[in-house]
Design an enzyme around this catalytic site. Structure first.
Site, short mmCIF file in Angstrom:
data_model
loop_
_atom_site.label_atom_id
_atom_site.label_comp_id
_atom_site.label_asym_id
_atom_site.label_seq_id
_atom_site.Cartn_x
_atom_site.Cartn_y
_atom_site.Cartn_z
CB CYS A 1 1.22 -1.02 3.38
SG CYS A 1 1.07 -2.37 2.18
CB CYS B 1 -0.81 -0.95 0.22
SG CYS B 1 -0.85 -2.33 1.37
CG ASP B 2 -0.40 3.00 0.06
OD1 ASP B 2 -1.41 2.57 -0.52
OD2 ASP B 2 -0.34 3.21 1.29
#
Length: 405
Positions: free
Chosen positions: A134, A137-138
């Site tokens: 993701c 997300c990261d």
């Protein structure tokens, strides 16, 4: 009971959220069970450029939060829980979560899919330590670092571009020949022009290396057989998804890949159970098609619940025997024969009730009792909720024989 819902939706992605909007708006007691924040995979996609109405693009988190707010405004309830098991054959259907049990007259299964793993050495050990699925997300964890992206579909190419906003260099590992990717043309052309994107063609990942964090990746050229180490601080994997159907396996029909088989109304092989979104067999898995699935499933579920409640009250729980007359309103000759049944029941109304059913519109009885629309009119006799007799011929003599009056 407080935990019995007209419509219980499992999963809070775009499919589940759309179903929540339509279910709650239809005045059904509706709940959405989701273990995390609403939005599903769409909430991890930073840029959405192909959702109609947003020609300049929108964000996955923004769009799905708006969907959740919409469902809430119509009265849908959100339950934060992790689903542990299902009983789709009980009445009402039962869902067991870590925090409690919930029952639904109809169920929409919309748990979606999860990223497919490479299943190579080091992937599991270093997940969350440089291995990610993701970018939204990261990505900020890799600012000014070097990362790899594995895959060549829409998600891989679009997320690789997104990563260039943070990483020093983004290298895309593609199994195909140079210049060939599986992404849509617009995204591909834009990515090829991005100076921060580098490409490694005809290659696959053999292992992900590092002690505490990702330090390098071993790649293999599938044409030459050469294996080589490539330095990287992180690797983002986009090689497709796997449906989350483990809890429903054995209770509904799945295809060979584990996706749920539905009809055009999103109905599964289990009565009163519908599926929507990435979890079902379908041609295109996108936010817009997930939302459409959810809307269709909710409308079909509402019709199912309504028909079931009427059928239970008028037929299955009736105190005296019930004659059910199935007819096709476009067949005038057949419809006229129902008048014979009407007259017969009026003469014996102290011992018999009549329910007339348009078999061309009532999907519940068509599916439950295998009604053939080409063989109407048709008579069924129910006694104490059990089917006791069938007659395709409508006459006073046949009615007397069927009802034993």
């Amino acid at each position: 009971m407080d935990n019995v819902y007209d419509l219980l939706i499992l999963g809070g992605g775009p499919a589940g959220l759309a179903a929540g909007v339509y279910g709650a708006r239809a005045r059904m007691k509706t709940a959405i069970i989701e273990k995390g924040r609403p939005g599903g995979q769409a909430a991890t996609t930073e840029e959405l450029e192909n959702y109609p109405g947003f020609r300049k693009g929108t964000t996955g988190p923004g769009l799905t939060q708006a969907m959740a707010d919409h469902a809430l405004e119509f009265g849908a309830e959100f339950i934060k829980d992790t689903i542990m098991s299902l009983d789709l054959f009980s009445s009402p259907r039962k869902v067991v979560g870590r925090k409690g049990e919930y029952c639904g007259k109809a169920i929409i299964y919309a748990l979606g899919a999860e990223p497919r793993m490479l299943r190579v050495e080091g992937e599991g050990r270093l997940r969350g330590k440089g291995v990610s699925y993701c970018a939204t997300c990261d990505a900020d964890l890799f600012e000014e670092l070097d990362v790899l992206v594995v895959g060549s579909g829409d998600a891989a190419i679009e997320e690789a571009e997104y990563l260039t906003k943070f990483a020093e260099q983004v290298t895309v590992v593609v199994i195909h020949d140079e210049g060939k990717v599986d992404a849509n043309r617009v995204s591909a052309e834009r990515a090829f022009k991005n100076p921060k994107l580098k490409w490694i063609w005809n290659s696959t990942v053999k292992s992900i290396n590092g002690d505490e964090l990702v330090e390098s990746v071993t790649l293999k050229n599938i044409k030459t057989g050469e294996e080589f180490s490539y330095p990287a601080n992180g690797i983002f994997i986009y090689i497709g998804t796997t449906p989350i159907t483990g809890q429903i396996e054995g209770q509904v029909k799945l295809n060979d890949q584990g996706y749920i088989i539905t009809d055009e109304k999103m109905a599964t092989s289990a009565e009163g159970v519908f599926a929507a979104g990435d979890v079902r067999v379908k041609y295109l898995r996108q936010v817009i098609t997930a939302a459409a699935d959810g809307a269709i499933a909710a409308v079909a579920a509402e019709k199912y619940v309504h028909e079931t409640e009427i059928w239970d009250k008028e037929v299955l729980k009736a105190e005296q025997p019930v004659l059910v007359a199935y007819y096709d309103p476009t067949d005038m000759a057949g419809t006229e024969k129902i008048g014979v049944v009407d007259q017969f029941v009026r003469e014996h109304q102290d011992r018999l009730s009549l329910v007339k059913v348009d078999a061309t519109r009532n999907e519940l009885v068509e599916r439950r009792y295998g009604i053939d629309r080409n063989k109407l009119p048709l008579m069924h006799l129910f006694v104490k909720g059990e089917l006791q007799g069938v007659s395709h011929e409508i006459s006073v003599e046949n009615l007397r024989e069927l009802t034993r009056i």
